[in-house]
Design a protein around this motif. Structure first.
Motif, PDB file in Angstrom:
ATOM      1  N   MET A  69       0.846  -1.190   0.000  1.00  0.00           N
ATOM      2  CA  MET A  69       0.000   0.000   0.000  1.00  0.00           C
ATOM      3  C   MET A  69       0.881   1.239   0.000  1.00  0.00           C
ATOM      4  SD  MET A  69      -3.248   1.077   0.139  1.00  0.00           S
ATOM      5  CE  MET A  69      -4.130  -0.370   0.642  1.00  0.00           C
ATOM      6  N   LYS A  70       0.397   2.306  -0.641  1.00  0.00           N
ATOM      7  CA  LYS A  70       1.147   3.555  -0.654  1.00  0.00           C
ATOM      8  C   LYS A  70       1.208   4.136   0.758  1.00  0.00           C
ATOM      9  CE  LYS A  70       0.111   5.022  -5.364  1.00  0.00           C
ATOM     10  NZ  LYS A  70      -0.573   6.042  -6.180  1.00  0.00           N
ATOM     11  N   GLN A  71       2.368   4.710   1.076  1.00  0.00           N
ATOM     12  CA  GLN A  71       2.562   5.326   2.382  1.00  0.00           C
ATOM     13  C   GLN A  71       1.516   6.404   2.637  1.00  0.00           C
ATOM     14  OE1 GLN A  71       6.611   6.223   3.600  1.00  0.00           O
ATOM     15  NE2 GLN A  71       5.955   8.178   4.431  1.00  0.00           N
ATOM     16  N   GLY A  72       1.195   7.184   1.640  1.00  0.00           N
ATOM     17  CA  GLY A  72       0.202   8.248   1.786  1.00  0.00           C
ATOM     18  C   GLY A  72      -1.180   7.714   2.110  1.00  0.00           C
ATOM     19  N   ALA A  73      -1.533   6.568   1.529  1.00  0.00           N
ATOM     20  CA  ALA A  73      -2.850   5.981   1.807  1.00  0.00           C
ATOM     21  C   ALA A  73      -2.925   5.499   3.251  1.00  0.00           C
ATOM     22  CB  ALA A  73      -3.124   4.823   0.841  1.00  0.00           C
ATOM     23  N   ARG A 118       7.670   9.465  -6.885  1.00  0.00           N
ATOM     24  CA  ARG A 118       7.226  10.165  -5.675  1.00  0.00           C
ATOM     25  C   ARG A 118       6.382   9.261  -4.789  1.00  0.00           C
ATOM     26  NH1 ARG A 118       4.090  14.750  -8.464  1.00  0.00           N
ATOM     27  NH2 ARG A 118       3.628  12.908  -9.679  1.00  0.00           N
ATOM     28  N   ALA A 119       5.759   8.250  -5.366  1.00  0.00           N
ATOM     29  CA  ALA A 119       4.909   7.326  -4.612  1.00  0.00           C
ATOM     30  C   ALA A 119       5.781   6.271  -3.938  1.00  0.00           C
ATOM     31  CB  ALA A 119       3.891   6.669  -5.530  1.00  0.00           C
ATOM     32  N   VAL A 120       5.537   6.067  -2.662  1.00  0.00           N
ATOM     33  CA  VAL A 120       6.294   5.088  -1.888  1.00  0.00           C
ATOM     34  C   VAL A 120       5.326   4.015  -1.401  1.00  0.00           C
ATOM     35  CG1 VAL A 120       7.690   4.745   0.180  1.00  0.00           C
ATOM     36  CG2 VAL A 120       7.969   6.819  -1.172  1.00  0.00           C
ATOM     37  N   HIS A 121       5.676   2.781  -1.682  1.00  0.00           N
ATOM     38  CA  HIS A 121       4.870   1.647  -1.229  1.00  0.00           C
ATOM     39  C   HIS A 121       5.552   1.022  -0.018  1.00  0.00           C
ATOM     40  CE1 HIS A 121       2.308   1.649  -4.846  1.00  0.00           C
ATOM     41  NE2 HIS A 121       3.394   2.122  -5.422  1.00  0.00           N
TER      42      HIS A 121
END
Length: 158
Positions: free
Chosen positions: A68-72, A107-110
């Motif tokens: 899952m993305k860190q932001g989510a 930029r997206a981190v999982h």
């Protein structure tokens, strides 16, 4: 004429009972006190793990939602991005979690757990679930069910 003639308020009946008055009707106040009680239970039961409640919660969510993305995860926990970064940093440093940059969007981190993180979470699952039983305090099963249902509704999680 004496300088201080103002009437002094009466002393409380005892020095341990604090009147909370209208705060007893404040959802924010009651939730904060309830949160402190839950954290107290967490530290009583799981302090030896060396994790804070938010770190264990993030670890648990990543276990249940690998990749899952860190932001989510941060949004689901209502954690600001900067705070989430620090929290994840601690788990990465502890060897329990890893970040993987998205090949499509750097930029997206999982997030995922390391093998050590998976072992750690699996080994503590029973402790974590037992903590949820301890958090119920003096609530009956029906009261606890009502409380969690209402909190989920209030929080938009239902």
């Amino acid at each position: 004429m004496p300088a201080n003639t103002a009437k002094k308020p009466p002393l409380p009946a005892d020095d341990e009972t604090v009147e909370i008055a209208e705060l007893g009707e404040s959802l924010g106040f009651l939730l904060r006190i309830a949160q402190l009680r839950a954290f107290e239970a967490f530290f009583d039961e799981l302090s030896a793990l060396g994790l804070r409640p938010g770190e264990f919660t993030a670890l648990w969510l990543v276990l249940r939602n690998p990749g899952m993305k860190q932001g989510a995860i941060a949004r689901s926990l209502c954690i600001k991005p900067a705070h989430m970064t620090k929290l994840v940093d601690r788990l990465v440093t502890a060897g329990l979690m890893e970040r993987v940059a998205s090949p499509e969007d750097r930029r997206a981190v999982h997030l995922s757990l390391t093998p050590e993180g998976e072992t750690f979470a699996a080994a503590r699952k029973d402790d974590f679930l037992a903590l949820h039983q301890a958090e119920r305090g003096n609530l009956s099963e029906a009261e606890f069910s009502d409380l969690t249902r209402l909190l989920k509704k209030y929080s938009g999680l239902d």
